[in-house]
Design an enzyme around this catalytic site. Structure first.
Site, PDB file in Angstrom:
ATOM      1  N   ASP A  69       1.025  -1.326   0.024  1.00  0.00           N
ATOM      2  CA  ASP A  69       0.083  -0.216  -0.038  1.00  0.00           C
ATOM      3  C   ASP A  69       0.977   1.189  -0.099  1.00  0.00           C
ATOM      4  OD1 ASP A  69       0.952  -0.298   2.796  1.00  0.00           O
ATOM      5  OD2 ASP A  69      -0.858  -0.847   3.535  1.00  0.00           O
ATOM      6  N   ASN A 134      -7.269  -2.929  14.416  1.00  0.00           N
ATOM      7  CA  ASN A 134      -8.721  -3.269  14.361  1.00  0.00           C
ATOM      8  C   ASN A 134      -8.538  -4.465  13.236  1.00  0.00           C
ATOM      9  OD1 ASN A 134      -7.434  -2.233  11.697  1.00  0.00           O
ATOM     10  ND2 ASN A 134      -9.050  -0.571  11.584  1.00  0.00           N
ATOM     11  N   HIS A 136      -6.875  -5.039  10.619  1.00  0.00           N
ATOM     12  CA  HIS A 136      -6.810  -4.714   8.770  1.00  0.00           C
ATOM     13  C   HIS A 136      -5.512  -5.382   8.469  1.00  0.00           C
ATOM     14  CE1 HIS A 136      -4.466  -0.678   9.395  1.00  0.00           C
ATOM     15  NE2 HIS A 136      -3.558  -1.751   9.550  1.00  0.00           N
ATOM     16  N   GLU A 141      -9.512  -2.054   5.772  1.00  0.00           N
ATOM     17  CA  GLU A 141     -10.153  -1.900   7.054  1.00  0.00           C
ATOM     18  C   GLU A 141     -11.196  -2.880   7.272  1.00  0.00           C
ATOM     19  OE1 GLU A 141      -8.277  -0.089   8.863  1.00  0.00           O
ATOM     20  OE2 GLU A 141      -7.785   1.857   8.289  1.00  0.00           O
TER      21      GLU A 141
HETATM   22  P1  PGA Z   1       2.591  -1.563  12.699  1.00  0.00           P
HETATM   23  O1  PGA Z   1       1.352  -1.548  11.665  1.00  0.00           O
HETATM   24  O2  PGA Z   1       3.371  -2.764  12.209  1.00  0.00           O
HETATM   25  O3  PGA Z   1       3.176  -0.118  12.458  1.00  0.00           O
HETATM   26  O4  PGA Z   1       2.129  -1.786  14.074  1.00  0.00           O
HETATM   27  C1  PGA Z   1       0.895  -2.581  11.247  1.00  0.00           C
HETATM   28  C2  PGA Z   1      -0.289  -2.607  10.469  1.00  0.00           C
HETATM   29  O5  PGA Z   1      -1.046  -1.409  10.423  1.00  0.00           O
HETATM   30  O6  PGA Z   1      -0.538  -3.406   9.352  1.00  0.00           O
END
Ligand code: PGA
Length: 242
Positions: A69, A134, A136, A141
């Site tokens: 992304d 959450n 995702h 999301e």
């Molecule tokens: P993070 O993010 O590795 O910074 O915890 C993970 C994500 O949002 O997929």
């Protein structure tokens, strides 16, 4: 290693250093088994894996990377773009033959199709994933269709909160991103999801033991036949494991 009744493999690690080493071993094994295309992720979770790769003698100069992304509105050379993240954590030190990341400045109508063609041309052998609080995966999301391909997504408030640490203030966090879809993620031959910390424990519990539902994007992984979760004690704290 634990194998859950839904078929997910779980490797528990003491901390993110050990997690980086375990993930590295799986990447090395995939490389030795002929993997050509690596699906890569950003965020704090894969940082220790990228350090292991940078410090290794593994050669990726004839391999390809396809990232999950990118924020819409950030130029590739913006300090908080995922292009910059990948250059600083991996690509500048460990060159790949090709690296692909959605272009945050591209036309919103055409960029998803362009990126889907990239994924189609370069089927992903191993996909690295983090997970949101959450649940995702990528920036898909809760509520995202399991049939989704690359699309423009609106970040939820949880995600904006979680990612504001990278920006001067919350209002600087982009509200939209281009994200590879859930169907594209599921098309990877092998998936390695990494999670550290208590704030991921509920999402991991739902991923492993919950219903498969679009309300919990990561629950779709129960339907994939080669998923390994690398979890520290805190992220695994709501699971009953040996
Ligand atoms: P993070 O993010 O590795 O910074 O915890 C993970 C994500 O949002 O997929």
């Amino acid at each position: 290693m634990n194998l859950t009744d839904k078929g997910l493999k779980i490797i528990k690690v003491a901390d993110k250093q050990e997690g980086g080493k375990k993930a590295f071993e799986l990447i090395k094994e995939a490389l030795e088994n002929g993997a050509e295309v690596f699906g890569l992720a950003t965020g704090s979770t894969p940082e220790t894996l990228y350090k292991e790769i940078r410090d290794s003698s593994l050669d990726f100069s004839d391999k390809k990377a396809v990232n999950l992304d990118e924020y819409i509105g950030l130029a590739p050379d913006h300090p908080q773009s995922y292009h910059t993240f990948m250059k600083e954590h991996l690509f500048d030190m460990k060159p790949f033959k090709e690296t692909h990341i959605p272009n945050g400045l591209a036309d919103e109508e055409t960029e998803p199709n362009r990126y889907d063609e990239v994924i189609e041309k370069n089927p992903i052998d191993v996909q690295i994933l983090g997970i949101g609080t959450n649940a995702h995966i990528g920036f898909n999301e809760p509520g995202t269709s399991f049939e989704s391909t690359t699309q423009k997504v609106a970040l939820t408030q949880d995600t904006i909160e979680a990612n504001k640490r990278y920006f001067d203030s919350e209002k600087d966090v982009p509200r939209y991103a281009f994200s590879m879809g859930i169907k594209s993620i599921m098309s990877a031959k092998k998936i390695i999801l990494i999670a550290y910390g208590e704030n991921k424990a509920k999402a991991i519990e739902d991923t492993v033991n919950g219903a498969v539902t679009e309300a919990v994007p990561s629950s779709v992984l129960q339907q994939h036949d080669d998923v390994t979760l690398i979890l520290d004690e805190a992220a695994a704290s709501k699971l009953e494991l040996n």
